[in-house]
Design a protein around this motif. Structure first.
Motif, mmCIF file in Angstrom:
data_model
loop_
_atom_site.group_PDB
_atom_site.id
_atom_site.type_symbol
_atom_site.label_atom_id
_atom_site.label_comp_id
_atom_site.label_asym_id
_atom_site.label_seq_id
_atom_site.Cartn_x
_atom_site.Cartn_y
_atom_site.Cartn_z
ATOM 1 N N ARG A 90 0.830 -1.207 0.000
ATOM 2 C CA ARG A 90 0.000 0.000 0.000
ATOM 3 C C ARG A 90 0.861 1.252 0.000
ATOM 4 O O ARG A 90 0.584 2.218 -0.704
ATOM 5 N N ALA A 91 1.902 1.244 0.817
ATOM 6 C CA ALA A 91 2.784 2.408 0.905
ATOM 7 C C ALA A 91 3.499 2.660 -0.417
ATOM 8 O O ALA A 91 3.652 3.820 -0.828
ATOM 9 N N MET A 92 3.909 1.602 -1.104
ATOM 10 C CA MET A 92 4.562 1.772 -2.408
ATOM 11 C C MET A 92 3.593 2.393 -3.421
ATOM 12 O O MET A 92 3.957 3.316 -4.146
ATOM 13 N N VAL A 93 2.373 1.883 -3.457
ATOM 14 C CA VAL A 93 1.374 2.418 -4.386
ATOM 15 C C VAL A 93 1.004 3.848 -3.995
ATOM 16 O O VAL A 93 0.916 4.737 -4.857
ATOM 17 N N THR A 97 0.962 7.310 -6.209
ATOM 18 C CA THR A 97 -0.297 8.004 -6.521
ATOM 19 C C THR A 97 -0.401 9.372 -5.848
ATOM 20 O O THR A 97 -1.075 10.263 -6.366
ATOM 21 N N ILE A 98 0.283 9.560 -4.722
ATOM 22 C CA ILE A 98 0.206 10.863 -4.055
ATOM 23 C C ILE A 98 0.914 11.939 -4.872
ATOM 24 O O ILE A 98 0.631 13.128 -4.718
ATOM 25 N N LEU A 99 1.794 11.520 -5.770
ATOM 26 C CA LEU A 99 2.438 12.494 -6.654
ATOM 27 C C LEU A 99 1.410 13.174 -7.551
ATOM 28 O O LEU A 99 1.552 14.362 -7.887
ATOM 29 N N PHE A 100 0.374 12.444 -7.944
ATOM 30 C CA PHE A 100 -0.706 13.051 -8.733
ATOM 31 C C PHE A 100 -1.462 14.087 -7.907
ATOM 32 O O PHE A 100 -1.832 15.148 -8.405
ATOM 33 N N LEU A 101 -1.694 13.771 -6.641
ATOM 34 C CA LEU A 101 -2.350 14.723 -5.741
ATOM 35 C C LEU A 101 -1.493 15.970 -5.557
ATOM 36 O O LEU A 101 -2.000 17.093 -5.590
ATOM 37 N N LEU A 150 1.315 20.704 1.755
ATOM 38 C CA LEU A 150 2.394 20.374 2.682
ATOM 39 C C LEU A 150 2.150 19.022 3.365
ATOM 40 O O LEU A 150 3.083 18.241 3.567
ATOM 41 N N GLN A 151 0.879 18.734 3.685
ATOM 42 C CA GLN A 151 0.550 17.447 4.300
ATOM 43 C C GLN A 151 0.717 16.309 3.296
ATOM 44 O O GLN A 151 1.148 15.218 3.673
ATOM 45 N N ALA A 152 0.404 16.553 2.031
ATOM 46 C CA ALA A 152 0.583 15.520 1.002
ATOM 47 C C ALA A 152 2.067 15.196 0.834
ATOM 48 O O ALA A 152 2.442 14.025 0.674
ATOM 49 N N ILE A 153 2.922 16.213 0.899
ATOM 50 C CA ILE A 153 4.363 15.977 0.817
ATOM 51 C C ILE A 153 4.833 15.183 2.040
ATOM 52 O O ILE A 153 5.625 14.241 1.917
ATOM 53 N N ASP A 159 4.982 7.510 3.412
ATOM 54 C CA ASP A 159 4.764 6.310 2.591
ATOM 55 C C ASP A 159 6.081 5.763 2.043
ATOM 56 O O ASP A 159 6.280 4.549 1.981
ATOM 57 N N LEU A 160 6.962 6.669 1.647
ATOM 58 C CA LEU A 160 8.266 6.253 1.132
ATOM 59 C C LEU A 160 9.057 5.520 2.209
ATOM 60 O O LEU A 160 9.671 4.475 1.944
#
Length: 169
Positions: A90-93, A97-101, A150-153, A159-160
């Motif tokens: 999940r963390a890898m995916v 995907t968070i890069l799109f966000l 900032l929270q998404a980063i 996740d990384l």
């Protein structure tokens, strides 16, 4: 993960926790505004400002609560196969995907800054009978998008780290 990344994640988590808790109370303010409007409608002429002010407060509520929602993983997700994956998968995916966000939030923030600058420069007002200035709510919306970015980063770093087998808190 480097110490600076850990500090960044902790700082952003703390800021979004405080702002999110503040934003929760905006619902109470909105209810108060709508209650006042209802009482005034029954007793006398309802004020012009109540409906639009309730909309502004609601916009501030969900924009400022975005980072908190992302932090607590309480956004809506389609998990047809996601729920069956292990935490590292999940963390890898999620780290991809968070890069799109992040990209979407950058575009949204750019547009928000542009719209806010216009509202400040020309004194933009709403087209309603009350005609309030639009700059304050646009500033709040930009702050909300920036906090969510900032929270998404921070979530990306979390996740990384989890995908690498580390725990980042």
């Amino acid at each position: 993960m480097p110490e600076i990344v850990r500090r960044y994640v902790r700082l952003i988590d703390r800021v979004n926790r405080v702002v999110g808790l503040f934003a929760m109370y905006l619902v109470v303010a909105m209810i108060g505004i709508l209650l006042y409007s209802s009482v005034m409608k029954a007793v006398a002429i309802p004020p012009l400002w109540t409906l639009e002010m309730a909309q502004f407060v609601m916009a501030a509520y969900y924009m400022l609560g975005g980072g908190w929602s992302l932090q607590h993983d309480s956004h809506v997700r389609m998990d047809l196969i996601y729920a069956n994956w292990g935490p590292r998968t999940r963390a890898m995916v999620d780290s991809v995907t968070i890069l799109f966000l992040i990209f979407y939030l950058c575009i949204l923030l750019y547009g928000g800054f542009s719209s806010t600058a216009y509202a400040l420069r020309y004194g933009e007002t709403s087209y309603s009978a009350w005609s309030p200035y639009m700059a304050p709510i646009k500033i709040v919306m930009c702050i909300g998008v920036a906090l969510m970015l900032l929270q998404a980063i921070a979530q990306f770093f979390r996740d990384l780290a989890l995908a690498r087998g580390e725990e980042l808190s």
